[in-house]
Scaffold this active site. Sequence first.
Site, PDB file in Angstrom:
ATOM      1  N   ASP A  25       0.860  -1.181   0.000  1.00 37.82           N
ATOM      2  CA  ASP A  25       0.000   0.000   0.000  1.00 37.82           C
ATOM      3  C   ASP A  25       0.900   1.236   0.000  1.00 37.82           C
ATOM      4  OD1 ASP A  25       0.907   0.269   2.575  1.00 37.82           O
ATOM      5  OD2 ASP A  25      -1.022  -0.101   3.529  1.00 37.82           O
ATOM      6  N   ASP A  37      -7.936  -7.573   0.359  1.00 31.83           N
ATOM      7  CA  ASP A  37      -6.962  -7.778   1.435  1.00 31.83           C
ATOM      8  C   ASP A  37      -7.624  -7.370   2.728  1.00 31.83           C
ATOM      9  OD1 ASP A  37      -6.557  -4.701   0.984  1.00 31.83           O
ATOM     10  OD2 ASP A  37      -5.574  -5.180   2.881  1.00 31.83           O
ATOM     11  N   CYS A  83     -12.361 -28.363   5.821  1.00 32.73           N
ATOM     12  CA  CYS A  83     -11.112 -27.618   5.623  1.00 32.73           C
ATOM     13  C   CYS A  83      -9.921 -28.569   5.585  1.00 32.73           C
ATOM     14  CB  CYS A  83     -10.942 -26.595   6.736  1.00 32.73           C
ATOM     15  SG  CYS A  83      -9.472 -25.573   6.542  1.00 32.73           S
ATOM     16  N   CYS A 134      -6.708 -27.396   6.112  1.00 32.96           N
ATOM     17  CA  CYS A 134      -5.544 -26.747   6.729  1.00 32.96           C
ATOM     18  C   CYS A 134      -4.930 -27.666   7.783  1.00 32.96           C
ATOM     19  CB  CYS A 134      -5.919 -25.387   7.322  1.00 32.96           C
ATOM     20  SG  CYS A 134      -6.645 -25.470   8.973  1.00 32.96           S
ATOM     21  N   CYS A 143      -7.079 -28.171  10.927  1.00 34.27           N
ATOM     22  CA  CYS A 143      -8.263 -29.016  10.748  1.00 34.27           C
ATOM     23  C   CYS A 143      -7.897 -30.473  10.481  1.00 34.27           C
ATOM     24  CB  CYS A 143      -9.146 -28.456   9.636  1.00 34.27           C
ATOM     25  SG  CYS A 143      -9.959 -26.916  10.148  1.00 34.27           S
ATOM     26  N   HIS A 175      -5.879 -21.296   9.913  1.00 31.90           N
ATOM     27  CA  HIS A 175      -7.179 -21.801   9.449  1.00 31.90           C
ATOM     28  C   HIS A 175      -7.998 -20.689   8.783  1.00 31.90           C
ATOM     29  CE1 HIS A 175     -11.131 -23.515   9.166  1.00 31.90           C
ATOM     30  NE2 HIS A 175     -11.585 -22.455   9.810  1.00 31.90           N
TER      31      HIS A 175
END
Lengths: 405, 405
Positions: free
Chosen positions: B107, B280, B318, B320, B323, B349
């Site tokens: 940014d 974002d 999920c 991840c 998980c 997660h």
Amino acid sequence: MYLPSFKGLKRIGQNTEMFEFEIQRRDGRARTATFLTPRGEVKTPMFMPVGTQGSVKGISPQELSDIGSQMILGNTYHLMLRPGEALVAAHGGLPGFTAYPGPFLTDSGGFQVMSLGHMRKITEEGVTFKSHLDGSLVTLTPERSIEVQEALGADVIMAFDECPPYPAERDYIGRSLERTIRWLERCQTVKTRPDQALFAIVQGGVHQDLRQRSLDLTLPVGTPGFAIGGLAVGEPKDQMFPAVAFTAERLPEHKPRYLMGVGHPEDLVAGIALGIDMFDCVYPTRTGRFGYALTDDGRLNMNSSAPRRQLQPLDADCDCYACRHYTRAYLAHLVRAEEMLAPRMLSLHNLRYLHRLVERARAAIAEGTFQSWAATWSQRYFKAGTPLWFEQALSLGAQVQRTTD
Amino acid sequence: MYLPSFKGLKRIGQNTEMFEFEIQRRDGRARTATFLTPRGEVKTPMFMPVGTQGSVKGISPQELSDIGSQMILGNTYHLMLRPGEALVAAHGGLPGFTAYPGPFLTDSGGFQVMSLGHMRKITEEGVTFKSHLDGSLVTLTPERSIEVQEALGADVIMAFDECPPYPAERDYIGRSLERTIRWLERCQTVKTRPDQALFAIVQGGVHQDLRQRSLDLTLPVGTPGFAIGGLAVGEPKDQMFPAVAFTAERLPEHKPRYLMGVGHPEDLVAGIALGIDMFDCVYPTRTGRFGYALTDDGRLNMNSSAPRRQLQPLDADCDCYACRHYTRAYLAHLVRAEEMLAPRMLSLHNLRYLHRLVERARAAIAEGTFQSWAATWSQRYFKAGTPLWFEQALSLGAQVQRTTD
């Protein structure tokens, strides 16, 4: 997820075959060995990361495997208070709860009751204390400790003991170690799971005669491993290591020897010289959270200004994720900015440093070069000169040990 | 480690071939595309994790790759103040500094000067403020922002803008957006690196006429991508999304559209419906640190008592690490025990949840089923009934957009 149905097992105590300890090489008093546990074989000497509340702070089980961790320590005191051992058992014990599939060891809770519980009252029955979490009144006895440790399901469990503080009255240490033996016998009596090895703990503070008394009472119990307790509680190192040396050489040759709550890199090298096989300590993760990195050149203070401009890794010899990816400047920036990745990466590096240290010690023992390796390591590590206690430990370690079994 | 020698490059502004944006599929206003950057191609719609101070809080670059992150956002304001852009440049820019080898976006610092700087003074020249770190007086101008962003070395850099707060005076927003255009032109003038795409930012608050005015002034500059700024700053969603819809449909069809600082799962789905390509937000990591887990059933509060006894994963769908390895009971225990692994795993997660969400949206767009997918998703997600603003965004998104380029 399964609930282990170990309640129906016969009280057969120990299954020694399941916990075979085989010495491979000796170099002075130092030795390498393999220690078989139900969840896998570990190579000793080894260092155990501490997962106090069911996690090695900030580190995933995958990372523990990646850096060469072999066995993780869990704390009975913390886990029985929160979340309670029943929830851990409902996950199939610590491996299911924490997702670390390898071997575990749990302490008995004895040490932490002393250091964390409030308003402790020690009787022949056990210890009553107020929980540091909510002030509730909790009683821990040898029977309760074994009950919790069976639910937590570690491969190695520890006898419930009292670890007197330093300094403590000689008389008190003497009475305490006798009670610890009676507690050990009660632990043996109630133990049911053959897939857990119970280790006894030798006490006696820094006093040779009390260590001898503890050894005389403890060794006949014949547990498959022995720990040296009551040290690393604040006594000077020139009192600690003679006590380690005295105790270690009187422990059975063919069983693992575990020096509890140790330690710093120099303590591991000195302990290995004296024939210690197992170590544990929160030091690598705690000092990492405080912004320090362990290296062969000593402890690097990442809070200081110098590393903020250094484009080299923490430790050029290290193969951990942090050393393979990051500069000191980046990590020092994270420390300064209080980014979570800083304690995570410094903890990971420090654990890997201690694992690499014992790996190098094992290699040196196997080659018969442990003494020269340790001397070379110490010259670089102790910038201000190698302390006498360390040299004496190495020197004692070079003397061949009398056989005790 | 290398010091990039970009100072000698000609001031050629943008290299459009290096940043090709190719639309693959359309479904109403929603679209999937590939966006080429010097550090790799990214698939849109996509969500960018925020690495404010040079790290996505608690998450390693390896983990970012593992969960499907495609582009990471860095904050100019934070990095220029600490550690300073020169140190980042000495690492070869953000990829070398942070060890994340993929595309970055920075940014401009404009938004954070407004939200974090003290005693701000905005003039035609730029913004002078006191650093939130040490109170020192700092000036940020369009020229300085580009200088810092060239040193940070992201693939996409943002024009220096003012983002007025909500609520703000209409007149003020109007004057501010005109100044932001003049700042954009100054950014274009000083920009030197052809390997960085400069995106302009459309302002105008929630006012259609001001949005139109900003579009009229901004679009002719012809940057290779456009952002929608000035939203998600506290206005109600039934004001925010009409402004998103109005602006997005007037942006060039064949350039990426980036909705800044957004957001929540429902905002991503609504934004994608309206033709947004890039998002974002710190939300997934911040809410993870506060103990919340994102799921298709809404946000799960891991601080509450229910998860402490639940042996299922956070989210059965999920993939991840958390998980695949942990029960809710274990993670809730870590939250309660304030273990570092809790914010780390919940952040991981939550990032994976948003990445999976945009992946599912992309798949639905490719199959021409985005509207029904989004409706089904929302029925499960909004337990208490789908809000009107969300339904209106979906409905607007279903209408074919007029061509603007």
